[in-house]
Design a protein around this motif. Structure first.
Motif, PDB file in Angstrom:
ATOM      1  N   ALA A  50       5.261  14.459   8.226  1.00  0.00           N
ATOM      2  CA  ALA A  50       4.133  14.173   7.367  1.00  0.00           C
ATOM      3  C   ALA A  50       3.276  15.497   6.661  1.00  0.00           C
ATOM      4  O   ALA A  50       3.268  16.360   7.750  1.00  0.00           O
ATOM      5  N   THR A  64      -5.854  14.719   3.511  1.00  0.00           N
ATOM      6  CA  THR A  64      -5.101  13.871   3.085  1.00  0.00           C
ATOM      7  C   THR A  64      -3.649  13.989   3.712  1.00  0.00           C
ATOM      8  O   THR A  64      -2.959  14.837   3.993  1.00  0.00           O
ATOM      9  N   THR A  66       0.290  12.450   3.801  1.00  0.00           N
ATOM     10  CA  THR A  66       1.286  11.785   2.885  1.00  0.00           C
ATOM     11  C   THR A  66       2.653  11.901   3.719  1.00  0.00           C
ATOM     12  O   THR A  66       2.868  13.082   4.436  1.00  0.00           O
ATOM     13  N   SER A  67       3.374  10.777   3.860  1.00  0.00           N
ATOM     14  CA  SER A  67       4.401  11.090   4.483  1.00  0.00           C
ATOM     15  C   SER A  67       5.582   9.962   3.804  1.00  0.00           C
ATOM     16  O   SER A  67       5.524   8.877   3.675  1.00  0.00           O
ATOM     17  N   SER A  68       6.750  10.535   3.446  1.00  0.00           N
ATOM     18  CA  SER A  68       7.945   9.684   2.875  1.00  0.00           C
ATOM     19  C   SER A  68       8.687   9.276   4.153  1.00  0.00           C
ATOM     20  O   SER A  68       9.444   8.146   4.086  1.00  0.00           O
ATOM     21  N   ASN A 102      -6.870   5.189  -0.418  1.00  0.00           N
ATOM     22  CA  ASN A 102      -5.493   5.391  -0.368  1.00  0.00           C
ATOM     23  C   ASN A 102      -4.946   4.526  -1.527  1.00  0.00           C
ATOM     24  O   ASN A 102      -5.789   3.771  -2.182  1.00  0.00           O
ATOM     25  N   THR A 112       0.394   7.109   2.111  1.00  0.00           N
ATOM     26  CA  THR A 112      -0.568   8.232   1.805  1.00  0.00           C
ATOM     27  C   THR A 112      -2.089   7.452   2.103  1.00  0.00           C
ATOM     28  O   THR A 112      -2.288   6.431   1.586  1.00  0.00           O
TER      29      THR A 112
END
Length: 158
Positions: A50, A64, A66-68, A102, A112
């Motif tokens: 992340a 913030t 974010t992580s796929s 979000n 996210t």
């Protein structure tokens, strides 16, 4: 008449120097680094890499995440996740970033959250490892923790 010209010329010169000085004044420093990578574990909801992104404006700061690798288990509407990110201070104690920001996400979408707002002091050094991110989705708390220190290092605020 000559005295008036000299003083007018001096005033113009002083004004020009003042404006030039402002143009070359150093910009306000901010948080460094502006982003860091963590490996997060979110229990049954998965885990993985992340990215935390930080911004600073005086004593106000945002984070913030974010992580796929971390996916939403269900569809969520925009600004419907209540998030609380607790970061560990190098000097001791914690700093909390929170909010309900979000994007709308479908089930299975990358997660996210943020920007989450918090307050920092000059010199604060904040690390995700040892802290947590708690996301409340439809009344269910999802807790994520970093499994190692963030890379390239802690966020240092000016």
């Amino acid at each position: 008449m000559r005295g008036k010209r000299a003083s007018t010329g001096a005033a113009i010169l002083v004004g020009t120097l003042a404006v030039t000085g402002l143009a070359f004044a150093p910009t306000a420093a901010a948080v460094t680094p502006t982003s860091a990578t963590i490996n997060a574990s979110c229990g049954l909801f998965g885990g993985g890499a992340a990215t935390l992104t930080a911004t600073q404006n005086g004593t106000s700061a945002t984070m913030t995440l974010t992580s796929s690798a971390i996916k939403t288990p269900v569809a969520v509407a925009k600004d419907s996740i209540t998030s609380k990110l607790t970061m560990v201070k190098k000097s001791g104690g914690t700093t909390v970033f929170s909010g309900t920001k979000n994007p709308a996400m479908a089930a299975g979408d990358p997660v996210t959250v943020g920007p989450l707002s918090g307050t920092v002091a000059s010199g604060d050094s904040l690390e995700a490892y040892g802290g947590s991110l708690v996301m409340t989705i439809f009344g269910i708390n999802v807790t994520c923790t970093a499994t190692a220190k963030q890379s390239p290092g802690p966020f240092v605020f000016d």
